[in-house]
Scaffold this motif. Structure first.
Motif, PDB file in Angstrom:
ATOM      1  N   ASN A 202      34.612  27.060  48.023  1.00 17.32           N
ATOM      2  CA  ASN A 202      34.940  28.670  47.372  1.00 17.32           C
ATOM      3  C   ASN A 202      36.415  28.695  47.482  1.00 17.32           C
ATOM      4  O   ASN A 202      36.968  28.001  48.157  1.00 17.32           O
ATOM      5  CB  ASN A 202      34.110  29.869  48.253  1.00 17.32           C
ATOM      6  N   SER A 203      36.923  29.828  47.226  1.00 14.98           N
ATOM      7  CA  SER A 203      38.275  29.984  47.118  1.00 14.98           C
ATOM      8  C   SER A 203      39.019  30.185  48.609  1.00 14.98           C
ATOM      9  O   SER A 203      39.982  29.358  48.717  1.00 14.98           O
ATOM     10  CB  SER A 203      39.047  30.929  46.162  1.00 14.98           C
ATOM     11  N   LYS A 204      38.559  30.699  49.423  1.00 10.92           N
ATOM     12  CA  LYS A 204      38.943  30.739  50.746  1.00 10.92           C
ATOM     13  C   LYS A 204      38.966  29.448  51.356  1.00 10.92           C
ATOM     14  O   LYS A 204      39.743  28.930  52.062  1.00 10.92           O
ATOM     15  CB  LYS A 204      38.412  31.743  51.599  1.00 10.92           C
ATOM     16  N   GLY A 205      37.880  28.597  51.220  1.00 15.00           N
ATOM     17  CA  GLY A 205      37.600  27.294  51.726  1.00 15.00           C
ATOM     18  C   GLY A 205      38.825  26.280  50.994  1.00 15.00           C
ATOM     19  O   GLY A 205      39.389  25.529  51.695  1.00 15.00           O
ATOM     20  N   SER A 222      35.846  19.606  38.404  1.00 18.34           N
ATOM     21  CA  SER A 222      36.050  21.028  38.119  1.00 18.34           C
ATOM     22  C   SER A 222      36.756  21.262  36.880  1.00 18.34           C
ATOM     23  O   SER A 222      37.530  20.546  36.416  1.00 18.34           O
ATOM     24  CB  SER A 222      36.624  21.930  39.368  1.00 18.34           C
ATOM     25  N   ASN A 223      36.540  22.608  36.359  1.00 15.51           N
ATOM     26  CA  ASN A 223      37.271  22.792  34.954  1.00 15.51           C
ATOM     27  C   ASN A 223      38.039  24.133  35.238  1.00 15.51           C
ATOM     28  O   ASN A 223      38.414  24.415  36.445  1.00 15.51           O
ATOM     29  CB  ASN A 223      36.386  23.040  33.811  1.00 15.51           C
ATOM     30  N   VAL A 224      38.381  24.795  33.898  1.00 16.41           N
ATOM     31  CA  VAL A 224      39.415  25.776  33.946  1.00 16.41           C
ATOM     32  C   VAL A 224      38.658  27.233  34.141  1.00 16.41           C
ATOM     33  O   VAL A 224      38.045  27.475  32.930  1.00 16.41           O
ATOM     34  CB  VAL A 224      40.455  25.618  32.857  1.00 16.41           C
ATOM     35  N   HIS A 225      38.958  27.920  35.169  1.00 16.38           N
ATOM     36  CA  HIS A 225      38.307  29.223  35.144  1.00 16.38           C
ATOM     37  C   HIS A 225      38.550  30.407  34.004  1.00 16.38           C
ATOM     38  O   HIS A 225      37.948  31.107  33.681  1.00 16.38           O
ATOM     39  CB  HIS A 225      38.375  29.776  36.622  1.00 16.38           C
ATOM     40  N   LEU A 234      38.205  26.379  38.438  1.00 13.59           N
ATOM     41  CA  LEU A 234      39.535  26.673  39.296  1.00 13.59           C
ATOM     42  C   LEU A 234      40.511  27.499  38.480  1.00 13.59           C
ATOM     43  O   LEU A 234      40.493  27.563  37.433  1.00 13.59           O
ATOM     44  CB  LEU A 234      40.258  25.347  39.350  1.00 13.59           C
ATOM     45  N   THR A 235      40.771  28.435  39.551  1.00 16.68           N
ATOM     46  CA  THR A 235      41.751  29.412  38.992  1.00 16.68           C
ATOM     47  C   THR A 235      43.123  28.808  38.772  1.00 16.68           C
ATOM     48  O   THR A 235      43.317  27.790  39.157  1.00 16.68           O
ATOM     49  CB  THR A 235      42.063  30.717  40.044  1.00 16.68           C
ATOM     50  N   ASP A 236      44.124  29.354  37.743  1.00 16.74           N
ATOM     51  CA  ASP A 236      45.286  28.837  37.462  1.00 16.74           C
ATOM     52  C   ASP A 236      46.198  28.612  38.671  1.00 16.74           C
ATOM     53  O   ASP A 236      46.659  27.627  38.622  1.00 16.74           O
ATOM     54  CB  ASP A 236      46.062  29.977  36.497  1.00 16.74           C
ATOM     55  N   ASP A 237      46.180  29.647  39.834  1.00 13.25           N
ATOM     56  CA  ASP A 237      46.720  29.087  40.895  1.00 13.25           C
ATOM     57  C   ASP A 237      46.356  28.010  41.758  1.00 13.25           C
ATOM     58  O   ASP A 237      46.938  27.292  42.324  1.00 13.25           O
ATOM     59  CB  ASP A 237      46.502  30.355  42.040  1.00 13.25           C
ATOM     60  N   GLN A 238      45.066  27.912  41.870  1.00 15.93           N
ATOM     61  CA  GLN A 238      44.336  26.769  42.229  1.00 15.93           C
ATOM     62  C   GLN A 238      44.972  25.360  41.563  1.00 15.93           C
ATOM     63  O   GLN A 238      45.116  24.338  42.170  1.00 15.93           O
ATOM     64  CB  GLN A 238      43.036  26.707  42.520  1.00 15.93           C
TER      65      GLN A 238
END
Ligand SMILES: [Zn+2]
Length: 345
Positions: A202-205, A222-225, A234-238
């Motif tokens: 998850n994003s915190k991890g 993984s792909n583009v959220h 994945l979010t753009d920041d990730q």
């Protein structure tokens, strides 16, 4: 034919579920089942990839609409047994394939030499390491066995962290991050130069791992959220953070991580996949995008159908004007670069 080195498949799970002593020889001869067997890998130009050992939850595979019910935790003893049995299948394929035509590799140089002589280059990966204890019991023996890549969690909690449950639509921010054992695992994998896979975190991890790890960040499948609002994407920041680390994102062919409604329309056209690739290229850079099919782990577009259909996707990239150099990066060179950098040899 363009050679494809792929970031994620679940063929070991498929063969393990057959519970047959013939599963390995049938895979080698071509069992024609699922998405992958050895002859079809050659037909499609798949020269290698990460082979995941994954222990299923007892209560998995129950869906409510788009969202499966949360998956239960797996205990260490059963995960150890399953992982050992899947490793047995992987090394069985290596042993039984004629002419050393399949090799479990532990260095980028070894992968390159396999590809050069037309052999399949496999990497032993574990997806969700319930088989490893909270004091990292088992990690070093697995390394000695040839393990060079792992995902700390699958989409369920374990002693290392909280995997992202499958939800649509949902941001990946679904709960707590890595535990202290999870942080120890990251440090020890860095020391051993085992690749860490952030897919299923998850994003915190994700951000805990990103802060701690000294290796390039890798999301193997993984792909583009922004294009498909699955919690697994994945979010753009990730995506930017992975690019800045010199890491890699492997495009997942799973229909539910590609489509904007999260549904499973098998007629998905190549252009829908290329939208994700374009977005990843724009945000992470052309050295940081690869493929992570999820063969034998997901429902994939009809136009690919199985591993022998990889040339159809390569052709779509070509028609879209990607050019030979970029196609080479996406289909294999970026994976080899990131493994070389992570493993240091
Ligand atoms: Zn997965």
């Amino acid at each position: 034919m363009v050679q494809v080195f792929d970031g994620h498949n679940d063929v070991l799970l498929r063969l393990w579920l057959k519970n047959s002593t013939k599963a390995v020889s049938h895979f080698i001869e071509g069992d024609g089942e699922g998405h992958m067997d050895l002859p079809r890998m050659h037909d499609g130009g798949m020269c290698g990839g990460l082979f995941a050992a994954y222990t299923p939850s007892d209560d998995g595979l129950v869906h409510e609409g788009l969202n499966p019910l949360p998956y239960g935790e797996v205990d260490r003893a059963s995960a150890w047994k399953t992982t050992a049995e899947m490793a047995d299948i992987l090394f069985g394929i290596e042993r039984e394939t004629p002419n050393n035509g399949f090799k479990v590799c532990t260095s980028a140089a070894e992968i390159r030499s396999c590809i050069a002589r037309g052999a399949i280059a496999a990497v032993f990966h574990i997806e969700g390491v319930e088989c490893i204890g909270p004091k990292l019991e088992g990690l070093h023996p697995l390394y000695a066995m040839g393990l060079r890549s792992l995902g700390p969690v699958w989409s369920r909690p374990n002693v290392f962290g909280h995997g992202v449950p499958f939800r649509f639509p949902s941001p990946p921010d679904t709960g707590d991050g890595l535990t202290s054992a999870g942080k120890d695992l990251v440090r020890e994998c860095n020391a051993l130069k085992i690749m860490l896979d952030v897919s299923h975190l998850n994003s915190k991890g994700f951000w805990d791992l990103a802060r701690l790890s000294d290796a390039p960040l890798v999301a193997s499948h993984s792909n583009v959220h922004a294009l498909s609002r699955s919690s697994r994407n994945l979010t753009d920041d990730q995506i930017r953070a992975i690019g800045e680390s010199g890491g890699l994102i492997g495009l997942n062919y799973a229909l539910d991580f590609l489509q904007d409604d999260g549904a499973l329309h098998p007629a998905l056209p190549p252009a829908e996949m290329l939208r994700h690739v374009d977005h990843l290229l724009r945000l992470a850079g052309e050295d940081c995008v690869g493929l992570g099919s999820d063969f034998d782990g997901a429902a994939i577009p009809e136009f690919i159908h199985d591993v022998s259909g990889l040339p159809a996707f390569v052709e779509a990239m070509d028609k879209a004007g990607y050019g030979a150099a970029l196609i080479q990066k996406i289909t294999s060179e970026n994976w080899l670069r990131v493994l070389e950098k992570t493993w240091g040899r």
